[in-house]
Design an enzyme around this catalytic site. Structure first.
Site, short mmCIF file in Angstrom:
data_model
loop_
_atom_site.label_atom_id
_atom_site.label_comp_id
_atom_site.label_asym_id
_atom_site.label_seq_id
_atom_site.Cartn_x
_atom_site.Cartn_y
_atom_site.Cartn_z
N HIS A 20 0.80 -1.23 0.00
CA HIS A 20 0.00 0.00 0.00
C HIS A 20 0.83 1.28 0.00
CE1 HIS A 20 1.01 -0.27 4.27
NE2 HIS A 20 0.75 1.02 4.33
C1 UD1 Z 1 -1.65 5.34 6.45
C2 UD1 Z 1 -0.31 5.71 7.08
C3 UD1 Z 1 0.68 4.59 6.83
C4 UD1 Z 1 0.13 3.25 7.29
C5 UD1 Z 1 -1.20 3.03 6.61
C6 UD1 Z 1 -1.87 1.72 6.99
C7 UD1 Z 1 0.24 8.13 7.06
C8 UD1 Z 1 1.06 9.15 6.40
N1 UD1 Z 1 0.24 6.91 6.46
O1 UD1 Z 1 -1.45 5.26 5.03
O2 UD1 Z 1 1.86 4.86 7.55
O3 UD1 Z 1 1.03 2.23 6.94
O4 UD1 Z 1 -2.07 4.09 6.96
O5 UD1 Z 1 -3.06 1.59 6.30
O6 UD1 Z 1 -0.38 8.40 8.07
N2 UD1 Z 1 -9.00 5.07 2.70
C9 UD1 Z 1 -10.23 4.50 2.73
N3 UD1 Z 1 -10.73 4.14 3.94
C10 UD1 Z 1 -10.07 4.33 5.10
C11 UD1 Z 1 -8.81 4.94 5.04
C12 UD1 Z 1 -8.28 5.30 3.83
O7 UD1 Z 1 -10.87 4.29 1.70
O8 UD1 Z 1 -10.60 3.98 6.18
C13 UD1 Z 1 -8.43 5.43 1.38
C14 UD1 Z 1 -8.68 6.86 0.98
O9 UD1 Z 1 -8.87 6.90 -0.38
C15 UD1 Z 1 -7.38 7.55 1.34
C16 UD1 Z 1 -6.38 6.45 1.06
O10 UD1 Z 1 -7.03 5.24 1.42
O11 UD1 Z 1 -7.18 8.69 0.60
C17 UD1 Z 1 -5.11 6.57 1.84
O12 UD1 Z 1 -5.40 6.69 3.24
P1 UD1 Z 1 -4.39 7.51 4.21
O13 UD1 Z 1 -4.84 7.40 5.60
O14 UD1 Z 1 -4.16 8.86 3.64
O15 UD1 Z 1 -3.03 6.76 4.03
P2 UD1 Z 1 -2.67 5.23 4.02
O16 UD1 Z 1 -2.13 4.94 2.68
O17 UD1 Z 1 -3.76 4.36 4.55
#
Ligand code: UD1
Length: 371
Positions: free
Chosen positions: A217
């Site tokens: 991811h």
């Molecule tokens: C975040 C953490 C990362 C961790 C990861 C585990 C930061 C900078 N990154 O990255 O260190 O390894 O979580 O998952 O804090 N989304 C959903 N549902 C959710 C959450 C996210 O659909 O419940 C989607 C959204 O489109 C979002 C994307 O995932 O924009 C990324 O989510 P985000 O929390 O920004 O970063 P992660 O890649 O999950």
């Protein structure tokens, strides 16, 4: 009469939930065994809402027996600046209302850094659990989060000697650094029986030690069409020799769809895509895998503890102990095929469980806090 220590515990994103669960258990145990001269800990659990899907958040509360968050900031997804700003605005109000003695943050996600910044500016003491890890790669948002959090925190709870050394090199004073061990392993140890009872591999239809478990991811791997399609090609080839179980993170799924790779991934027999999995399913599948391919931080540690070969698709790791002592190896797009073939052909690294990965980290942190 007991003294009372008021602590806010912050969790925001998926890997945080496994790290706050042992803290809460240890606080409950401490309060239960309280002697009259001891300090009682009153805690509040604040969920920033950085992760909000059932599969990315709720399921961990159920499985890890976490209490409902006392406060949910519900910030949701946004750019880093917007997400950080939203958490800051709301978490400041929480701190002003609740006036905690300590804010405890875990890991390296945006919520970790942001709540640290707010508390530090209000003069509230901060404890950082999993302090001192460094990838020395500032293209990773987590590295920036770690640096900011550690420079501001008052107590730095580290998992390993390399983390202590990193902090000392950055000029952090020795009296702030407390080596307590690996908090993720507390959760792993207390949930392993349940994870094994689940027999998730049988439900998915794969045989023990006869499948690869894959999670990916990181923006560096999935936010780029060329690298994501090369990874997918490798996985498709691997799946002809060995079933591949691949729970797909929302970010990765979105990218596969945008780059029009989802159909290919979805229709390749042997490549078994699933929604993000809960904790017990995920640990159960790691435990019975022939090997793991990942870019997650937590899985590098979990495979080391479970003695499962792990390939980490990254140029670096903030968890070097998983390579020097554990079963982890870094790989790249150029070496992936060869590294997978070696594992397919039976190569197994020699690993051992690092010191203080013993299930007692939460208790050690609570002891330091009340001191
Ligand atoms: C975040 C953490 C990362 C961790 C990861 C585990 C930061 C900078 N990154 O990255 O260190 O390894 O979580 O998952 O804090 N989304 C959903 N549902 C959710 C959450 C996210 O659909 O419940 C989607 C959204 O489109 C979002 C994307 O995932 O924009 C990324 O989510 P985000 O929390 O920004 O970063 P992660 O890649 O999950």
């Amino acid at each position: 009469m007991n003294n009372i220590l008021k602590v806010i515990i912050v969790a925001g994103a998926r890997p945080n939930f496994m790290k706050v669960a042992p803290l809460i258990q240890a606080i409950k145990k401490h309060n239960k065994e309280l002697k009259s001269s001891n300090v009682k800990i009153n805690y509040l659990l604040v969920h920033t809402g950085q992760h909000y899907d059932i599969g990315m958040s709720e399921v961990f509360f159920q499985e890890l027996d976490l209490p409902r968050p006392d406060i949910n900031l519900e910030v949701g997804s946004a750019s880093h600046a917007v997400q950080t700003a939203n958490i800051m605005i709301q978490f400041e109000k929480v701190c002003l209302d609740e006036k905690p003695d300590w804010v405890l943050v875990v890991g390296d996600v945006n919520s970790t850094m942001t709540c640290t910044l707010v508390a530090a500016k209000l003069g509230i003491r901060v404890g950082h659990v999993e302090a001192g890890l460094r990838s020395f790669d500032r293209t990773m948002p987590e590295e920036i989060n770690r640096l900011v959090t550690d420079v501001l925190a008052d107590l730095l709870f580290t998992p390993s000697e390399d983390a202590d050394e990193n902090l000392l090199r950055e000029g952090i004073s020795l009296d702030k650094i407390k080596r307590v061990g690996n908090i993720m392993i507390d959760t792993l140890i207390s949930n392993l029986d349940k994870a094994r009872e689940n027999k998730s591999h049988e439900k998915i239809g794969v045989k023990a030690k006869h499948y690869a478990y894959v999670t990916l991811h990181r923006p560096n791997n999935v936010d780029n069409r060329l690298s994501l399609s090369r990874i997918l090609e490798c996985l498709c080839r691997l799946s002809r020799a060995l079933p591949v179980v691949f729970p797909v993170h929302p970010r990765t799924r979105e990218r596969l769809e945008i780059y029009q790779l989802w159909d290919k991934a979805h229709t390749t027999s042997g490549l078994m895509l699933t929604d993000p999995l809960g904790y017990h399913d995920s640990i159960g599948l790691v435990d019975k895998a022939k090997f793991v391919l990942t870019d997650s931080g937590g899985l590098q540690e979990e495979t080391t503890f479970l003695n499962i070969p792990c390939l980490t698709l990254r140029p670096n790791t903030e968890r070097p102990i998983t390579i020097s002592q554990g079963t982890n190896k870094l790989t790249s797009l150029d070496t992936l095929e060869q590294d997978l073939n070696n594992l397919l052909n039976g190569y197994r690294p020699n690993g051992r469980i690092p010191e203080l990965w013993d299930g007692k980290t939460g208790e050690r942190i609570v002891q330091h806090l009340v001191q």
